[in-house]
Design a protein around this motif. Structure first.
Motif, short mmCIF file in Angstrom:
data_model
loop_
_atom_site.label_atom_id
_atom_site.label_comp_id
_atom_site.label_asym_id
_atom_site.label_seq_id
_atom_site.Cartn_x
_atom_site.Cartn_y
_atom_site.Cartn_z
N GLY A 255 1.09 -1.31 -0.08
CA GLY A 255 -0.15 0.07 0.00
C GLY A 255 0.84 1.28 -0.04
N ALA A 256 1.53 1.67 0.96
CA ALA A 256 2.35 2.69 1.07
C ALA A 256 3.52 2.80 0.38
N GLY A 257 4.33 3.78 0.35
CA GLY A 257 5.54 4.13 -0.50
C GLY A 257 6.43 3.24 -0.29
N LEU A 258 7.06 3.24 1.09
CA LEU A 258 8.32 2.56 1.42
C LEU A 258 8.10 1.32 2.07
N ALA A 259 6.53 0.86 2.14
CA ALA A 259 6.54 -0.38 2.87
C ALA A 259 6.94 -1.78 2.08
#
Length: 64
Positions: A27-31
């Motif tokens: 989902g998120a950018g750096l995940a």
């Protein structure tokens, strides 16, 4: 057939867990990067300690 019911529940829960985890992980950018780095650390440490354990077991059966 009562013995297969808990197994079906466990398999269903694992499938749902995988789907939910993949949604959160991507989902998120750096995940995804954080999960990749974490997985590499876990694999590396398991490999190192696995080799150390194999060396210790091999040392038990070899003559000095």
């Amino acid at each position: 057939m009562d013995t297969f019911t808990p197994m079906n529940i466990i398999v269903d829960n694992l499938v749902e867990l995988t789907e939910l985890f993949s949604d959160v992980a991507m989902g998120a950018g750096l995940a995804p990067l954080l999960i990749l780095v974490g997985a590499l650390l876990v694999v590396f440490t398991m490999g190192v300690f696995g080799l150390l354990t194999l060396g210790a077991v091999g040392n038990l059966f070899t003559a000095s």
